[in-house]
Design a protein around this motif. Sequence first.
Motif, PDB file in Angstrom:
ATOM      1  N   VAL A   1     105.789 111.178  26.760  1.00  0.00           N
ATOM      2  CA  VAL A   1     105.928 110.255  25.764  1.00  0.00           C
ATOM      3  C   VAL A   1     107.182 109.460  25.967  1.00  0.00           C
ATOM      4  O   VAL A   1     108.210 110.053  26.306  1.00  0.00           O
ATOM      5  N   LEU A   2     107.146 108.246  25.795  1.00  0.00           N
ATOM      6  CA  LEU A   2     108.444 107.439  26.166  1.00  0.00           C
ATOM      7  C   LEU A   2     108.497 106.443  24.748  1.00  0.00           C
ATOM      8  O   LEU A   2     107.820 106.347  23.911  1.00  0.00           O
ATOM      9  N   GLN A   3     109.588 105.872  25.067  1.00  0.00           N
ATOM     10  CA  GLN A   3     110.248 104.754  24.034  1.00  0.00           C
ATOM     11  C   GLN A   3     109.559 103.426  24.554  1.00  0.00           C
ATOM     12  O   GLN A   3     109.865 103.162  25.895  1.00  0.00           O
TER      13      GLN A   3
ATOM     14  N   LEU B   1      93.549 111.298  19.198  1.00  0.00           N
ATOM     15  CA  LEU B   1      94.902 111.743  19.748  1.00  0.00           C
ATOM     16  C   LEU B   1      96.006 111.444  18.610  1.00  0.00           C
ATOM     17  O   LEU B   1      96.779 112.248  18.258  1.00  0.00           O
ATOM     18  N   GLN B   2      96.049 109.996  18.174  1.00  0.00           N
ATOM     19  CA  GLN B   2      97.183 109.630  17.065  1.00  0.00           C
ATOM     20  C   GLN B   2      96.872 110.570  15.761  1.00  0.00           C
ATOM     21  O   GLN B   2      98.021 110.764  15.441  1.00  0.00           O
TER      22      GLN B   2
ATOM     23  N   VAL C   1      98.480 113.885  16.212  1.00  0.00           N
ATOM     24  CA  VAL C   1      99.837 113.942  16.171  1.00  0.00           C
ATOM     25  C   VAL C   1     100.541 113.785  14.856  1.00  0.00           C
ATOM     26  O   VAL C   1     101.314 114.401  14.179  1.00  0.00           O
ATOM     27  N   LYS C   2      99.772 112.944  14.084  1.00  0.00           N
ATOM     28  CA  LYS C   2     100.144 112.576  12.688  1.00  0.00           C
ATOM     29  C   LYS C   2     100.087 113.756  12.065  1.00  0.00           C
ATOM     30  O   LYS C   2     100.921 113.888  11.017  1.00  0.00           O
ATOM     31  N   ALA C   3      99.178 114.601  12.193  1.00  0.00           N
ATOM     32  CA  ALA C   3      99.047 115.819  11.157  1.00  0.00           C
ATOM     33  C   ALA C   3      99.892 116.852  11.723  1.00  0.00           C
ATOM     34  O   ALA C   3     100.031 117.732  10.827  1.00  0.00           O
TER      35      ALA C   3
ATOM     36  N   LYS D   1     106.615 109.459  13.654  1.00  0.00           N
ATOM     37  CA  LYS D   1     106.668 109.907  15.098  1.00  0.00           C
ATOM     38  C   LYS D   1     105.481 109.774  15.813  1.00  0.00           C
ATOM     39  O   LYS D   1     105.731 109.822  17.086  1.00  0.00           O
ATOM     40  N   TYR D   2     104.386 109.472  15.272  1.00  0.00           N
ATOM     41  CA  TYR D   2     103.268 109.324  15.888  1.00  0.00           C
ATOM     42  C   TYR D   2     103.249 108.267  17.200  1.00  0.00           C
ATOM     43  O   TYR D   2     103.791 107.219  16.716  1.00  0.00           O
TER      44      TYR D   2
END
Length: 75
Positions: A1-3, A33-34, A37-39, A45-46
């Motif tokens: 995971v990157l910015q 996948l999104q 991550v949200k859950a 932050k997703y």
Amino acid sequence: VLQQLGHFWRGMIVQAHVVLAQGDPTPEMAKLLQDHVKATIAPYKYPREVKFTLALPKTQTGKIQRFRLQDVRET
């Protein structure tokens, strides 16, 4: 995971690079996948962008070379 540089009003966005164990990448898989991550963590932050790659660039000691992930193309 990157910015990653995002929109001018958002600043940086979270970008996930995913290597699949099997199967072909689909937009539905990225959405799944999104949603997962949200859950699991705070919804803000997703990863806004999901890129599927064949392999992650690594050093000889096995560390991921994050600076090279910007050059990896979607598959």
